[in-house]
Design a protein around this motif. Structure first.
Motif, PDB file in Angstrom:
ATOM      1  N   GLU A 119       0.910  -1.119  -0.042  1.00 53.86           N
ATOM      2  CA  GLU A 119       0.032  -0.063  -0.172  1.00 53.86           C
ATOM      3  C   GLU A 119       1.035   1.366  -0.113  1.00 53.86           C
ATOM      4  OE1 GLU A 119      -2.856   2.070   3.232  1.00 53.86           O
ATOM      5  OE2 GLU A 119      -3.787   0.101   2.273  1.00 53.86           O
ATOM      6  N   CYS A 120       1.879   1.350   0.751  1.00 57.09           N
ATOM      7  CA  CYS A 120       2.888   2.312   0.814  1.00 57.09           C
ATOM      8  C   CYS A 120       3.916   2.599  -0.250  1.00 57.09           C
ATOM      9  CB  CYS A 120       3.600   2.401   2.136  1.00 57.09           C
ATOM     10  SG  CYS A 120       2.323   2.542   3.729  1.00 57.09           S
ATOM     11  N   GLY A 121       4.238   1.506  -1.235  1.00 60.49           N
ATOM     12  CA  GLY A 121       4.842   1.705  -2.213  1.00 60.49           C
ATOM     13  C   GLY A 121       6.260   1.205  -1.857  1.00 60.49           C
ATOM     14  N   VAL A 122       6.584   0.742  -0.733  1.00 65.80           N
ATOM     15  CA  VAL A 122       7.821   0.390  -0.389  1.00 65.80           C
ATOM     16  C   VAL A 122       8.297  -1.232  -0.590  1.00 65.80           C
ATOM     17  CG1 VAL A 122       8.184   2.448   1.200  1.00 65.80           C
ATOM     18  CG2 VAL A 122       7.352   0.116   1.922  1.00 65.80           C
ATOM     19  N   GLY A 123       9.539  -1.451  -0.610  1.00 66.46           N
ATOM     20  CA  GLY A 123       9.963  -3.140  -0.794  1.00 66.46           C
ATOM     21  C   GLY A 123      10.051  -3.735   0.611  1.00 66.46           C
ATOM     22  N   LYS A 124      10.292  -4.825   0.667  1.00 70.28           N
ATOM     23  CA  LYS A 124      10.424  -5.798   1.897  1.00 70.28           C
ATOM     24  C   LYS A 124      11.549  -5.163   2.562  1.00 70.28           C
ATOM     25  CE  LYS A 124      10.846 -10.189   3.422  1.00 70.28           C
ATOM     26  NZ  LYS A 124      10.894 -11.773   3.265  1.00 70.28           N
ATOM     27  N   SER A 125      12.797  -4.852   2.122  1.00 63.86           N
ATOM     28  CA  SER A 125      13.778  -4.451   2.996  1.00 63.86           C
ATOM     29  C   SER A 125      13.649  -3.072   3.549  1.00 63.86           C
ATOM     30  CB  SER A 125      15.082  -4.392   2.362  1.00 63.86           C
ATOM     31  OG  SER A 125      14.976  -3.748   1.233  1.00 63.86           O
ATOM     32  N   ALA A 126      13.055  -2.150   2.815  1.00 61.15           N
ATOM     33  CA  ALA A 126      12.474  -0.816   3.375  1.00 61.15           C
ATOM     34  C   ALA A 126      11.380  -0.908   4.412  1.00 61.15           C
ATOM     35  CB  ALA A 126      12.122  -0.075   1.954  1.00 61.15           C
ATOM     36  N   ALA A 127      10.616  -1.785   4.263  1.00 58.33           N
ATOM     37  CA  ALA A 127       9.583  -1.778   5.252  1.00 58.33           C
ATOM     38  C   ALA A 127      10.208  -2.281   6.597  1.00 58.33           C
ATOM     39  CB  ALA A 127       8.340  -3.103   4.518  1.00 58.33           C
ATOM     40  N   SER A 128      11.234  -3.220   6.489  1.00 59.95           N
ATOM     41  CA  SER A 128      11.952  -3.677   7.860  1.00 59.95           C
ATOM     42  C   SER A 128      12.539  -2.518   8.415  1.00 59.95           C
ATOM     43  CB  SER A 128      12.708  -4.951   7.405  1.00 59.95           C
ATOM     44  OG  SER A 128      12.129  -5.913   6.831  1.00 59.95           O
ATOM     45  N   ARG A 129      13.158  -1.713   7.467  1.00 58.67           N
ATOM     46  CA  ARG A 129      14.022  -0.524   8.149  1.00 58.67           C
ATOM     47  C   ARG A 129      12.943   0.377   8.999  1.00 58.67           C
ATOM     48  NH1 ARG A 129      16.822  -1.166   3.192  1.00 58.67           N
ATOM     49  NH2 ARG A 129      15.764   0.497   2.214  1.00 58.67           N
ATOM     50  N   ILE A 130      11.878   0.849   8.054  1.00 54.69           N
ATOM     51  CA  ILE A 130      10.825   1.772   8.433  1.00 54.69           C
ATOM     52  C   ILE A 130      10.496   1.160   9.916  1.00 54.69           C
ATOM     53  CG2 ILE A 130       8.630   2.657   8.024  1.00 54.69           C
ATOM     54  CD1 ILE A 130       9.122   2.634   5.122  1.00 54.69           C
ATOM     55  N   LEU A 131      10.086  -0.148  10.191  1.00 61.68           N
ATOM     56  CA  LEU A 131       9.683  -0.630  11.226  1.00 61.68           C
ATOM     57  C   LEU A 131      10.672  -0.758  12.360  1.00 61.68           C
ATOM     58  CD1 LEU A 131       7.304  -2.289  12.878  1.00 61.68           C
ATOM     59  CD2 LEU A 131       8.239  -4.422  11.981  1.00 61.68           C
ATOM     60  N   ALA A 132      11.722  -1.121  12.139  1.00 68.17           N
ATOM     61  CA  ALA A 132      12.864  -0.703  12.993  1.00 68.17           C
ATOM     62  C   ALA A 132      13.058   0.785  13.816  1.00 68.17           C
ATOM     63  CB  ALA A 132      14.252  -1.188  12.615  1.00 68.17           C
ATOM     64  N   ARG A 133      12.894   1.604  12.603  1.00 71.78           N
ATOM     65  CA  ARG A 133      13.073   2.865  12.989  1.00 71.78           C
ATOM     66  C   ARG A 133      11.826   3.345  13.808  1.00 71.78           C
ATOM     67  NH1 ARG A 133      14.304   4.609   8.210  1.00 71.78           N
ATOM     68  NH2 ARG A 133      12.251   5.029   7.470  1.00 71.78           N
ATOM     69  N   LEU A 134      10.666   2.939  13.596  1.00 74.83           N
ATOM     70  CA  LEU A 134       9.425   3.308  14.360  1.00 74.83           C
ATOM     71  C   LEU A 134       9.599   2.624  15.799  1.00 74.83           C
ATOM     72  CD1 LEU A 134       6.693   2.496  11.702  1.00 74.83           C
ATOM     73  CD2 LEU A 134       6.845   4.861  12.856  1.00 74.83           C
ATOM     74  N   ARG A 135      10.354   1.446  15.922  1.00 73.44           N
ATOM     75  CA  ARG A 135      10.252   0.810  17.252  1.00 73.44           C
ATOM     76  C   ARG A 135      11.284   1.761  18.264  1.00 73.44           C
ATOM     77  NH1 ARG A 135      10.732  -5.302  14.757  1.00 73.44           N
ATOM     78  NH2 ARG A 135       8.208  -5.775  15.044  1.00 73.44           N
ATOM     79  N   GLU A 136      12.405   1.855  17.498  1.00 69.73           N
ATOM     80  CA  GLU A 136      13.458   2.947  18.222  1.00 69.73           C
ATOM     81  C   GLU A 136      12.712   3.978  18.744  1.00 69.73           C
ATOM     82  OE1 GLU A 136      18.053   4.351  17.928  1.00 69.73           O
ATOM     83  OE2 GLU A 136      17.037   3.099  16.076  1.00 69.73           O
ATOM     84  N   ALA A 137      12.085   4.856  17.621  1.00 67.86           N
ATOM     85  CA  ALA A 137      11.701   5.995  18.234  1.00 67.86           C
ATOM     86  C   ALA A 137      10.536   6.117  19.336  1.00 67.86           C
ATOM     87  CB  ALA A 137      11.294   6.744  16.703  1.00 67.86           C
ATOM     88  N   LEU A 138       9.794   5.076  19.033  1.00 69.65           N
ATOM     89  CA  LEU A 138       8.772   5.037  20.061  1.00 69.65           C
ATOM     90  C   LEU A 138       8.669   4.229  21.344  1.00 69.65           C
ATOM     91  CD1 LEU A 138       5.836   4.655  17.267  1.00 69.65           C
ATOM     92  CD2 LEU A 138       6.427   6.723  18.500  1.00 69.65           C
TER      93      LEU A 138
END
Length: 324
Positions: free
Chosen positions: A32-51
């Motif tokens: 839905e967001c137009g990103v690849g699998k590896s980019a999705a994993s990086r975004i999730l890691a960024r969200l987990r660290e920030a939150l």
């Protein structure tokens, strides 16, 4: 949780977070967001660290949101909705729209209110497509929430806070019979009574399967459907064509919404609406959508088209009692 990390989150990160919460799979959120699998994993890691929270626990193939993620969901949605107001206004060109809208509608709504819109779309937006199907009432809000539906026809029922509505028309139920029916002779003589109508079995065109008792219960039938509709319902069916075929070759009556019957009688002279003195109660016809699509210009344009095509000035007084 690091404040610096929190401030480094982008709107794209928050959109991915909202999509993952709604769709409950990383694959669907990434698509839905137009990103690849590896980019999705990086975004999730960024969200987990920030939150400062795992946010999701994997349970293949779905994600289970943590309590903190669930609490954050309404705040993130409101933030994303508010940022949409910062977008520059776009000039919508209907002829350039190329999109399929997914709509939940019963047989009466599809025939009476969707078909006229399809006819107008052929003139105004020829590349717009409608995919119309029946979705059980208990699942409609879930499908709208997940984004697998864009629009739904719904009765006046309590709704989640994330839903938005528009009343587009008024409707009521009528009783249809074939030409030459004995009830029409009584009507011509001024002798048509409720009791006479109740003496004939009835067909109901509906997608809703209600509890059907083994024995007739006239009092319950009258409470649910109204005594004006006719006799005992011997057939409930979601298909208009076989119902009309049976009606044309029998002395049965058929309950149908007025707006659907009105459209039918223009092209099919086999049937007549019984001229009953006591009309059925009028009810509002509402479309419902998720707040996520509130400011989507294409969705807003389609909702406006549904109202403009189906709304009638003579219904204004009735509709004033409902949210527009």
């Amino acid at each position: 949780m690091s404040d610096d990390r929190l401030y480094e989150l982008s709107l794209g990160d928050l959109r991915f977070f909202e999509a993952a919460l709604r769709l409950r799979t990383l694959k669907d959120a990434a698509r839905e967001c137009g990103v690849g699998k590896s980019a999705a994993s990086r975004i999730l890691a960024r969200l987990r660290e920030a939150l400062g929270d795992p946010l999701f626990v994997r349970s293949n193939p779905h994600l289970i949101a943590t309590p903190r993620a669930e609490r954050l969901q309404p705040f993130v949605r409101r933030m994303l909705a508010q940022t949409e107001a910062l977008r520059p206004a776009e000039t919508l060109t209907p002829t350039a729209m190329d999109r399929t809208f997914r709509i939940a509608a019963g047989v009466n709504a599809a025939y009476a209110f969707c078909v006229p819109v399809v006819e107008r779309l052929a003139e105004l937006a020829p590349h717009v497509r409608l995919a119309i199907g029946f979705v059980p009432g208990s699942q409609v809000f879930q499908e709208l929430e997940r984004g697998t539906l864009d629009l739904a026809f719904m009765p006046v029922v309590p709704m989640p806070e994330t839903m938005r509505t528009m009343t587009i028309a008024a409707n009521r139920l009528v009783t249809l019979v074939r030409q030459g029916h004995a009830l029409l002779e009584l009507a011509a003589l001024g002798k048509l009574t409720r009791e006479a109508v109740n003496g004939y079995p009835r067909i109901e065109v509906t997608t809703a399967l209600r509890q059907v008792e083994r024995r007739s219960d006239r009092e319950e039938s009258n409470r649910v459907y109204g005594p004006h509709l006719g006799g005992e319902c011997v057939l409930r069916i979601p298909y208009l064509l076989p119902a009309l075929d049976l009606l044309s070759r029998s002395d049965m009556t058929m309950s149908l919404s007025w707006r659907a019957a009105e459209r039918l009688l223009v092209t099919d002279p086999r049937f007549v609406v019984l001229p009953l003195d006591e009309e059925s109660p009028v009810y509002p016809v509402r479309i419902v959508w998720h707040e996520r699509e509130e400011d989507d210009p294409e969705c807003a344009w389609l909702r406006g088209l549904f109202r403009s095509v189906n709304h009638r000035e003579e219904e204004e007084k009735f509709l004033a009692g409902y949210a527009a």
